[in-house]
Design an enzyme around this catalytic site. Sequence first.
Site, PDB file in Angstrom:
ATOM      1  N   GLY A   1       0.793  -1.228   0.000  1.00 25.24           N
ATOM      2  CA  GLY A   1       0.000   0.000   0.000  1.00 25.24           C
ATOM      3  C   GLY A   1       0.824   1.276   0.000  1.00 25.24           C
ATOM      4  O   GLY A   1       0.307   2.348   0.335  1.00 25.24           O
ATOM      5  N   LYS A   2       2.092   1.190  -0.405  1.00 23.89           N
ATOM      6  CA  LYS A   2       2.935   2.399  -0.434  1.00 23.89           C
ATOM      7  C   LYS A   2       2.319   3.498  -1.294  1.00 23.89           C
ATOM      8  O   LYS A   2       2.266   4.660  -0.884  1.00 23.89           O
ATOM      9  CB  LYS A   2       4.340   2.083  -1.000  1.00 23.89           C
ATOM     10  CG  LYS A   2       5.193   1.205  -0.125  1.00 23.89           C
ATOM     11  CD  LYS A   2       6.584   1.030  -0.719  1.00 23.89           C
ATOM     12  CE  LYS A   2       6.597   0.419  -2.099  1.00 23.89           C
ATOM     13  NZ  LYS A   2       6.114  -0.977  -2.140  1.00 23.89           N
TER      14      LYS A   2
ATOM     15  N   LYS B   1       8.971   8.620  -8.379  1.00 21.02           N
ATOM     16  CA  LYS B   1       9.051   7.152  -8.423  1.00 21.02           C
ATOM     17  C   LYS B   1      10.305   6.845  -9.236  1.00 21.02           C
ATOM     18  O   LYS B   1      10.292   6.891 -10.474  1.00 21.02           O
ATOM     19  CB  LYS B   1       7.793   6.575  -9.094  1.00 21.02           C
ATOM     20  CG  LYS B   1       7.771   5.054  -9.186  1.00 21.02           C
ATOM     21  CD  LYS B   1       7.328   4.366  -7.921  1.00 21.02           C
ATOM     22  CE  LYS B   1       7.341   2.844  -8.077  1.00 21.02           C
ATOM     23  NZ  LYS B   1       6.967   2.127  -6.849  1.00 21.02           N
TER      24      LYS B   1
HETATM   25  N1  LIG Z   1      -6.425   0.829   1.707  1.00 24.66           N
HETATM   26  C1  LIG Z   1      -6.628   0.192   0.545  1.00 24.66           C
HETATM   27  N2  LIG Z   1      -7.877  -0.051   0.100  1.00 24.66           N
HETATM   28  C2  LIG Z   1      -8.089  -0.692  -1.039  1.00 24.66           C
HETATM   29  N3  LIG Z   1      -7.130  -1.139  -1.830  1.00 24.66           N
HETATM   30  C3  LIG Z   1      -5.877  -0.936  -1.456  1.00 24.66           C
HETATM   31  C4  LIG Z   1      -5.542  -0.256  -0.252  1.00 24.66           C
HETATM   32  N4  LIG Z   1      -4.200  -0.206  -0.139  1.00 24.66           N
HETATM   33  C5  LIG Z   1      -3.737  -0.838  -1.224  1.00 24.66           C
HETATM   34  N5  LIG Z   1      -4.718  -1.268  -2.010  1.00 24.66           N
HETATM   35  C6  LIG Z   1      -4.602  -1.983  -3.295  1.00 24.66           C
HETATM   36  O1  LIG Z   1      -3.614  -3.006  -3.148  1.00 24.66           O
HETATM   37  C7  LIG Z   1      -2.737  -3.012  -4.256  1.00 24.66           C
HETATM   38  C8  LIG Z   1      -1.317  -2.692  -3.768  1.00 24.66           C
HETATM   39  O2  LIG Z   1      -1.289  -1.383  -3.215  1.00 24.66           O
HETATM   40  P1  LIG Z   1      -0.157  -0.368  -3.665  1.00 24.66           P
HETATM   41  O3  LIG Z   1      -0.060  -0.295  -5.159  1.00 24.66           O
HETATM   42  O4  LIG Z   1      -0.378   0.929  -2.947  1.00 24.66           O
HETATM   43  O5  LIG Z   1       1.134  -1.137  -3.082  1.00 24.66           O
HETATM   44  P2  LIG Z   1       2.666  -0.752  -3.212  1.00 24.66           P
HETATM   45  O6  LIG Z   1       3.279  -1.060  -1.898  1.00 24.66           O
HETATM   46  O7  LIG Z   1       2.765   0.643  -3.706  1.00 24.66           O
HETATM   47  O8  LIG Z   1       3.166  -1.778  -4.321  1.00 24.66           O
HETATM   48  P3  LIG Z   1       4.482  -1.657  -5.244  1.00 24.66           P
HETATM   49  O9  LIG Z   1       5.599  -2.293  -4.475  1.00 24.66           O
HETATM   50  O10 LIG Z   1       4.071  -2.439  -6.462  1.00 24.66           O
HETATM   51  O11 LIG Z   1       4.736  -0.205  -5.557  1.00 24.66           O
HETATM   52  C9  LIG Z   1      -3.282  -1.977  -5.246  1.00 24.66           C
HETATM   53  O12 LIG Z   1      -4.111  -2.645  -6.165  1.00 24.66           O
HETATM   54  C10 LIG Z   1      -4.092  -1.045  -4.370  1.00 24.66           C
HETATM   55  O13 LIG Z   1      -5.133  -0.412  -5.067  1.00 24.66           O
HETATM   56 MG   LIG Z   2       3.568   1.358  -5.423  1.00 24.51          MG
END
Ligand SMILES: Nc1ncnc2c1ncn2[C@@H]1O[C@H](COP(=O)(O)OP(=O)(O)OP(=O)(O)O)[C@@H](O)[C@H]1O
Ligand SMILES: [Mg+2]
Length: 238
Positions: free
Chosen positions: A14-15, A37
Amino acid sequence: MSVLVITGTGTEVGKTVVVAALAALAVADGRRVAVLKPAQTGIAADEPGDLSEVIRLAGPVTTRELRRYPDPLAPATAARRSGRPTVHPSEMAAAAVDLDRTHDLVLVEGAGGLLVRFDDEGTTIADAAWALNAPVLVVAHAGLGTLNMTALTAEALLHRGLESVGVVVGRWPAEPDLAARCNLVDLPEAAGGPLLGVLPDGAARLSRADFLDTARAALSPWFGGTFDPEKFAAPHTC
Ligand SMILES: Nc1ncnc2c1ncn2[C@@H]1O[C@H](COP(=O)(O)OP(=O)(O)OP(=O)(O)O)[C@@H](O)[C@H]1O
Ligand SMILES: [Mg+2]
């Protein structure tokens, strides 16, 4: 300088959604926000990446992506396979410093977790944070296993002399299980810093206006929100 590096205990924690929440609050406060990014993986050239997701949720902030690789792998591996150049922490730091000149807040999102490699020398987003002397925010899972991953991340930050501002839970389930509820108590200890927010499950699917309200309730006053970890934890018995 107001640069914050956002890392996580892994990929998909969820970053990006947390970055969008931080950006939404700062924009609502009238601050000029930029999101960097350094390396986007797993996305084709014409597909929307993390930065498009930030704009969708937070509104029109400045965004900059330095490299993009199609394979959903660590940037070093994806770069090797694609034959495209890697991105060095000095380039990440220079981009952040450049954005910092014209913005009030620069958010830098890593790829996956803290020690994911960006090149074959083994450089990581931690090296960029070091070069920038920037604090680091850790995004973590809610449930079982997160204490260990958060503690490992915190230890690696400490080992590198980096400042960890605290931890945010990226996705809090509507019906938290026992592990998630108890983690509210133990996460600050594991993170070596305060619980600075908990984003509810579903936040990423909200409209921009609802996302702003949710971000405000879900993030600490440290970021311009109203989140109180003790109040949040109170009904979640462990
Ligand atoms: N609070 C939330 N509610 C609903 N969906 C969420 C939430 N947090 C994350 N997600 C969903 O989970 C998935 C992963 O979240 P996100 O892309 O923010 O992760 P990340 O840590 O940024 O991943 P990466 O390492 O690929 O950059 C996405 O599809 C996002 O929409
Ligand atoms: Mg991300």
